[in-house]
Design an enzyme around this catalytic site. Structure first.
Site, PDB file in Angstrom:
ATOM      1  N   CYS A  35     -24.442   8.738  -3.009  1.00 47.77           N
ATOM      2  CA  CYS A  35     -24.623   7.606  -3.917  1.00 47.77           C
ATOM      3  C   CYS A  35     -23.662   6.503  -3.462  1.00 47.77           C
ATOM      4  O   CYS A  35     -22.447   6.717  -3.433  1.00 47.77           O
ATOM      5  CB  CYS A  35     -24.316   8.054  -5.348  1.00 47.77           C
ATOM      6  SG  CYS A  35     -24.356   6.703  -6.530  1.00 47.77           S
ATOM      7  N   CYS A  52     -20.426   1.642 -19.055  1.00 48.91           N
ATOM      8  CA  CYS A  52     -20.108   1.861 -17.638  1.00 48.91           C
ATOM      9  C   CYS A  52     -18.713   1.314 -17.330  1.00 48.91           C
ATOM     10  O   CYS A  52     -18.399   0.173 -17.663  1.00 48.91           O
ATOM     11  CB  CYS A  52     -21.168   1.158 -16.797  1.00 48.91           C
ATOM     12  SG  CYS A  52     -20.713   0.928 -15.072  1.00 48.91           S
ATOM     13  N   CYS A  65     -19.955   6.038 -12.627  1.00 46.83           N
ATOM     14  CA  CYS A  65     -19.611   4.911 -11.761  1.00 46.83           C
ATOM     15  C   CYS A  65     -18.394   4.142 -12.279  1.00 46.83           C
ATOM     16  O   CYS A  65     -18.335   3.753 -13.432  1.00 46.83           O
ATOM     17  CB  CYS A  65     -20.855   4.049 -11.698  1.00 46.83           C
ATOM     18  SG  CYS A  65     -20.631   2.373 -11.290  1.00 46.83           S
TER      19      CYS A  65
END
Ligand code: SF4
Length: 372
Positions: A109, A123, A361
């Site tokens: 990723c 996030c 993330c």
């Protein structure tokens, strides 16, 4: 004292590399040899390019950079199947890359921006804002680093001080170890369109890294212009759209860019894309407890996606510590999936990966920099 800027070899096309070498009075085949070292033999240091004359290697060492990534932190999940890296870029900014080892798949990723301007509330990257776009070389380098790690796992083979082997040992005739790439790390790839696509072309180019485009998925928050542009690209990269909510009111709360590009505009672009490419689109839906996981919202989502050539990936959220956004319970997640399926919208429950490391993330960067 003036320190001359190093030429980053991964920013160059094959012709660009040939031009650089020609300006040094070197024949074309030297450029081809260096290209092969970079993309097939995975050299991170010109010192290891052993079929080049010593003077050429020395010039490369002094004036160029073969790998723009400096590994500063590595985390590995307790089951050993997820490895997360924090890399420092030449200007000191940091990015994350994650390697996921499934039974039959080995997926990396990758990030396309240092930070992100989209501001998704759940996030960690979205909370820090955008520092800058990554260059194509910085994007490609993440894939090369992961492939190097596949070839010489640092726990079994000698490694350099930074934990990553300097030179791969595999010849070009051996197939790639990585099987898939997801462009789903830090940043919004369609907000850095040209560099991201330059990188994807290099990754899929059989003369460079050579991983087929169909094994790559680009995930976007849903920028309509970029989605339409993707439909014109000859490379058959898969498209995933992060939806996370089936109505504008909720989606704008979770994904603020929805204010600029409401769901109707995103869906119109997706339908255009499907009409032109005949390719199935994936919708990502991060399930958040009590926020977007009710049966009523599942029915609304089913209504929105009915008849669209698509697949829904349901992913219980990887939470940020102390965030009000937490993953759905297994029961709610299963009930949500069932409603989609009953309404003939295909949906898969994805496992959360690396839950015991900072796999969401932006989380590792936040922790290492002391931000959370
Ligand atoms: S989820 Fe993706 S698009 Fe949203 S803020 Fe994070 S990195 Fe950006």
């Amino acid at each position: 004292m003036h320190v001359p800027e190093l030429t980053s070899l991964l920013e160059l096309t094959q012709d660009g590399l040939a031009q650089l070498l020609a300006s040094w009075g070197q024949p074309r085949y030297r450029a081809d040899q260096i290209w092969e070292w970079l993309y097939r033999k995975l050299a991170a240091d010109p010192a290891g390019m052993t079929n080049l004359p010593k003077e050429l290697r020395e010039r490369l060492i002094v004036t160029t950079r073969a790998d723009p990534l400096d590994l500063i932190y590595q985390q590995r999940s307790s089951d050993g199947q997820t490895i997360k890296w924090l890399f420092r870029l030449p200007d000191g900014l940091t990015i994350e890359t994650v390697l996921m080892l499934y039974d039959e798949r080995r997926t990396v990723c990758i990030s396309t921006q240092a930070g992100c301007s989209m501001g998704c509330v759940f996030c960690a990257t979205g909370q820090t804002g955008l520092a800058r776009n990554l260059t194509s070389g910085e994007i490609v380098a993440q894939v090369l680093a992961a492939e190097r790690r596949m070839i010489a796992p640092s726990d079994r083979q000698p490694k350099t001080d930074d934990g990553i082997p300097a030179v791969g040992s595999r010849s070009s005739s051996v197939g790639r170890r990585l099987t898939n790439i997801v462009v789903m790390g830090m940043g919004e790839p369609l907000a850095n369109y040209d560099r991201t696509w330059a990188a994807l072309r290099r990754i899929s180019d059989p003369d460079a890294f050579g991983l087929g485009a169909r094994h790559t998925t680009l995930s976007t928050v849903g920028l309509p212009q970029g989605i339409r542009k993707m439909a014109d690209e000859p490379l058959q990269i898969n498209l995933a759209v992060s939806l996370h909510a089936p109505n504008d009111e909720l989606r704008t709360q979770l994904v603020p860019v929805n204010h600029r590009y409401p769901i109707a505009e995103v869906m119109a672009a997706v339908k255009d894309y499907i009409g032109r490419t005949h390719r199935r689109v994936t919708f990502e839906y991060a399930l958040m407890n009590g926020i977007n996981d009710t049966p009523a919202l599942a029915r609304q989502l089913a209504g929105l996606l009915k008849g669209v050539l698509c697949h829904v990936n349901l992913i219980p959220l990887n939470p940020i510590a102390e965030s009000p956004y937490q993953p759905s319970s297994p029961e709610n997640a299963a009930a949500f999936q069932k409603i989609l399926e009953v309404n003939r919208v295909p949906a898969t429950m994805r496992m959360r990966r690396g839950i015991d490391i900072d796999a969401g993330c932006g989380q590792l960067r936040r922790r290492v920099s002391g931000g959370g």
